[in-house]
Motif scaffolding. Structure first.
Motif, PDB file in Angstrom:
ATOM      1  N   ARG A 186      11.906  58.605  20.327  1.00 34.80           N
ATOM      2  CA  ARG A 186      12.624  58.734  19.057  1.00 34.80           C
ATOM      3  C   ARG A 186      11.561  58.823  17.968  1.00 34.80           C
ATOM      4  O   ARG A 186      10.818  57.865  17.755  1.00 34.80           O
ATOM      5  N   LYS A 208      13.386  62.837  22.333  1.00 38.70           N
ATOM      6  CA  LYS A 208      14.761  62.417  22.610  1.00 38.70           C
ATOM      7  C   LYS A 208      15.592  62.595  21.350  1.00 38.70           C
ATOM      8  O   LYS A 208      16.725  63.090  21.385  1.00 38.70           O
ATOM      9  N   HIS A 209      15.000  62.177  20.218  1.00 42.96           N
ATOM     10  CA  HIS A 209      15.655  62.378  18.925  1.00 42.96           C
ATOM     11  C   HIS A 209      14.590  62.494  17.851  1.00 42.96           C
ATOM     12  O   HIS A 209      13.588  61.781  17.874  1.00 42.96           O
ATOM     13  N   ASP A 352      21.154  69.386  18.420  1.00 47.19           N
ATOM     14  CA  ASP A 352      21.874  68.112  18.444  1.00 47.19           C
ATOM     15  C   ASP A 352      20.940  66.909  18.345  1.00 47.19           C
ATOM     16  O   ASP A 352      21.365  65.829  17.917  1.00 47.19           O
ATOM     17  N   ASN A 353      19.681  67.087  18.752  1.00 45.19           N
ATOM     18  CA  ASN A 353      18.749  65.947  18.750  1.00 45.19           C
ATOM     19  C   ASN A 353      17.947  65.840  17.457  1.00 45.19           C
ATOM     20  O   ASN A 353      16.972  65.086  17.391  1.00 45.19           O
TER      21      ASN A 353
END
Length: 546
Positions: A186, A208-209, A352-353
Motif C-alpha cells: 500500500r 496493492k493500492h 481500481d487500485n
C-alpha cells in the motif's frame, strides 16, 4: 601562494570540481585537456549526477536524444542510444562512456562530500573540508568549480508526526540504490511533479493500492518513446553536424524553436491543427515549439490550455478526477511551471487500485504510525510513503555547503538569504576563484543540461587559462556588475506570464526563501553573448589580482 596551472611539484594544488553530472564531467574534461591539475569530488559511488541519485522506478529524461548529449565528436560517433528518452540506467552507462573516452577515471574521487569551503585571502586559495567514508580531511585548491546541480537538495515538508511513521519513508531524489520492493504494498505518493508522474505510472502497475496526493495538477504532455536501433542511430548521426549548429541558436538548446508568429494571426481551425501536430510529436513541442506569444499573452495561453485539457479529460473516466487532474479553470498559466512528460499517466486514475486525494480541498493534517490523515479525518493506511516533493532548487545544492569567502563571518547561504546575487550565474562577489555551473541566475532549468554544461564550461576554462597565462591568482566579481546582472535577470524573469505561477522557478516551494527569478529566462543565445562580451573585454565586471 596557490597557483592556477600546471606545477612540477607533486604536491601542487589541484583545481577542485564538485559533482559528477554533465557540468562536472564536462568541466573536468576541459580542464584536463587545458593542462590543469584538477580533481573531481563526488558524494555518490558513481558518475551521472541527477541520474545517479534519481533511480526510482520510471526515472528518465524528458529531453530527447540526440539533443540530450554532449556534442564533442569523440563522445557520440561510437555511441548508440536505445530509446528516444533514455532512462536513468542508460544515462549512467553513457556517463561511464564519457569517463572512458576522455580518460577521467583517475581524476575522480567518489563517496566524498564537500562539507565546507573557506577562502584564504593571503594564499589566494580555497581550503576544502571533505568527508570520505566517514573520514574528514582538508585539501587546498586554487579554484573551485561547484557543479552540484539545480536539484540536489531534496525537500520534505515538515508534516506533523513525520517521525512517527512506522513504514518506509522515501524521497524520489534519495531513492535507495538497491531499489525498494513496492509489489503488493500500500503506497502513498505525495506530489505530482516530474518524479511523481513517472513513479506513479510505474507504481500503479505493481502496488496493492496506490494513493496519490496532489496539490497542483500537472499539465503533462505525451512522451512518445520509440526504441532506437542501429539504423535509427545512423540517421541522426548523418545530420548531427547540422543539429549541433541549430542547438546553438535556440532558446533552450533544443533542435526546434518557438514558432515565429503569434497565435491570433491564424484561424481557430489552423491553430487546432497545429496544436494537434505538436501533441502528436511527443516531448515538449507543445510547450517550447508553440506560437511565440503563448507564454506572454493570456488569451493565447488560455486557448492552448483548453486544447490540452480537452485532449486529457477524454482519457479520464471519473468526472471528479477530470476536474482535479485537468480543471476547467487553469491553476496557473499553461507552461509557467515545469512541464512533465507522461506515458498513460492519466489512465492510471481509472484503475481500481488507485485513489486520488486533492490537497487543495483536503490537505494533510498529520502523519501517523500507520499512514496519512487528511483534513476530513480519514486515515489513509499505507506501508510506504514517497515524498515526490521536489528540491530546494537551483541554490540549495550550493548553500548546503558551508562556503565562506573574503568575509569569514558570512556564508554564501547568509549572503543569499535576502536574495541571490551573482555575475552571470557563474560567480558571486566576495567568493573569489569560485565558479558555479547550472546554478542561480544562469539559464539552468531553462536550458538542456548538456548545452548549459558546454556553454558555461567553455567560458570557465577560458577564464582559468587567461588567469594562468597572465599570472593572475584571484578573480572576483564586482558588486556593481553583480547588481546589474541581478537587475537584468529579474527584469527578464518578470516578463510574460511566468510570475503568475507559484513554483520552484521562483523559490515558492521553500518556506522563507525569497521570491525571485532563480533562472536566466532570456535564452542561451543572449546568455552566451553576455558572458563572452565580458571575457572579450578583459573580463569586464571582474577584479583580477596578480
Amino acid at each position: 601562494m596557490g597557483s592556477i596551472g600546471p606545477e612540477t611539484d607533486a604536491q601542487a594544488q589541484e583545481i577542485a570540481v564538485i559533482g559528477a553530472g554533465f557540468s562536472g564531467i564536462y568541466e573536468l574534461h576541459k580542464l584536463k585537456d587545458a593542462g590543469f591539475k584538477v580533481r573531481l569530488y563526488e558524494a555518490g559511488e558513481g558518475v551521472g549526477g541527477i541520474w545517479y541519485w534519481n533511480c526510482y522506478p520510471g526515472a528518465r529524461v524528458d529531453t530527447p536524444v540526440p539533443t540530450y548529449q554532449l556534442t564533442s565528436d569523440d563522445t557520440w560517433t561510437d555511441w548508440n542510444w536505445s530509446q528516444r528518452f533514455p532512462d536513468y540506467s542508460e544515462l549512467r552507462t553513457y556517463f561511464q562512456h564519457l569517463v572512458k573516452v576522455w580518460g577521467l577515471e583517475d581524476l575522480i574521487t567518489f563517496n566524498t562530500r564537500i562539507e565546507s569551503m573557506k577562502w584564504d585571502d593571503q594564499a589566494h586559495h580555497w581550503d576544502l573540508e571533505m568527508r570520505t567514508n566517514g573520514t574528514v580531511q582538508t585539501k587546498s585548491a586554487p579554484a573551485v568549480v561547484v557543479c552540484t546541480g539545480f536539484g540536489s537538495k531534496p525537500y520534505i515538508p515538515p508534516w506533523k508526526g513525520l517521525d512517527t511513521f512506522k513504514g518506509n519513508l522515501l524521497h524520489t531524489g534519495l531513492w535507495p540504490q538497491g531499489g525498494v520492493p513496492l509489489d503488493g504494498k500500500r503506497v502513498a505518493i505525495i506530489g505530482t511533479g516530474a518524479s511523481g508522474v513517472q513513479l506513479i505510472q510505474e507504481t500503479a502497475k505493481v502496488a496493492k493500492h496506490l494513493t496519490v496526493f496532489q496539490r497542483t495538477p500537472n499539465t503533462a504532455l505525451p512522451m512518445s518513446n520509440p526504441q532506437y536501433d542501429k539504423a535509427k542511430n545512423d540517421v541522426w548521426k548523418k545530420s548531427y553536424a547540422e543539429t549541433k549548429q541549430m542547438m546553438l541558436t535556440t532558446f533552450a538548446g533544443f533542435d526546434y524553436e518557438f514558432r515565429k508568429e503569434n497565435a491570433n494571426i491564424s484561424t481557430p481551425e489552423v491553430r487546432a491543427a497545429f496544436y494537434k501536430t505538436l501533441l502528436e510529436s511527443g516531448g515538449l513541442h507543445f510547450w517550447l515549439g508553440t506560437y511565440q506569444d503563448v507564454l506572454f499573452d493570456e488569451e493565447a495561453n488560455a486557448e492552448a490550455y483548453e486544447y490540452w485539457r480537452q485532449s486529457v479529460i477524454k482519457r479520464i473516466k471519473d468526472t471528479r478526477n477530470q476536474e482535479i487532474l485537468a480543471p476547467k479553470v487553469a491553476p496557473h498559466p499553461f507552461g509557467t511551471k515545469r512541464i512533465s512528460l507522461e506515458r498513460q499517466y492519466f489512465e492510471v486514475f481509472n484503475q481500481d487500485n488507485v485513489d486520488l486525494v486533492d490537497l487543495v480541498e483536503n490537505n494533510i493534517s498529520e502523519i501517523t504510525e500507520t499512514g496519512i490523515q487528511t483534513k476530513d479525518g480519514v486515515l489513509h493506511e499505507v506501508d510506504v510513503i514517497v515524498a515526490a516533493t521536489g528540491f530546494d532548487s537551483v541554490t540549495g545544492g550550493i548553500t548546503a555547503i558551508d562556503i565562506r569567502g573574503t568575509d569569514p563571518k558570512q556564508s554564501i547561504k547568509d549572503r543569499w538569504s535576502q536574495g541571490c546575487y551573482t555575475l552571470f550565474g557563474l560567480t558571486t562577489s566576495g567568493f573569489p576563484n569560485m565558479f558555479m555551473m547550472y546554478g542561480p541566475q544562469a539559464p539552468t532549468a531553462f536550458a538542456t543540461g548538456p548545452s548549459s554544461a558546454e556553454c558555461q564550461g567553455e567560458w570557465i576554462t577560458a577564464c582559468l587559462e587567461h588567469m594562468r597565462d597572465q599570472h593572475i591568482t584571484k578573480i572576483d566579481a564586482t558588486k556593481e556588475a553583480e547588481k546589474d546582472w541581478r537587475d537584468h535577470t529579474l527584469e527578464m524573469g518578470g516578463k510574460g506570464l511566468f510570475p503568475k505561477a507559484k513554483g520552484w522557478y521562483y523559490g515558492d516551494n521553500i518556506p522563507g526563501k525569497p521570491r525571485e527569478a532563480l533562472n536566466y529566462m532570456a535564452g542561451l543565445p543572449l546568455y552566451r553573448e553576455k558572458i563572452w562580451e565580458s571575457a572579450n573585454n578583459g573580463y569586464r565586471g571582474f577584479e583580477l589580482t596578480a
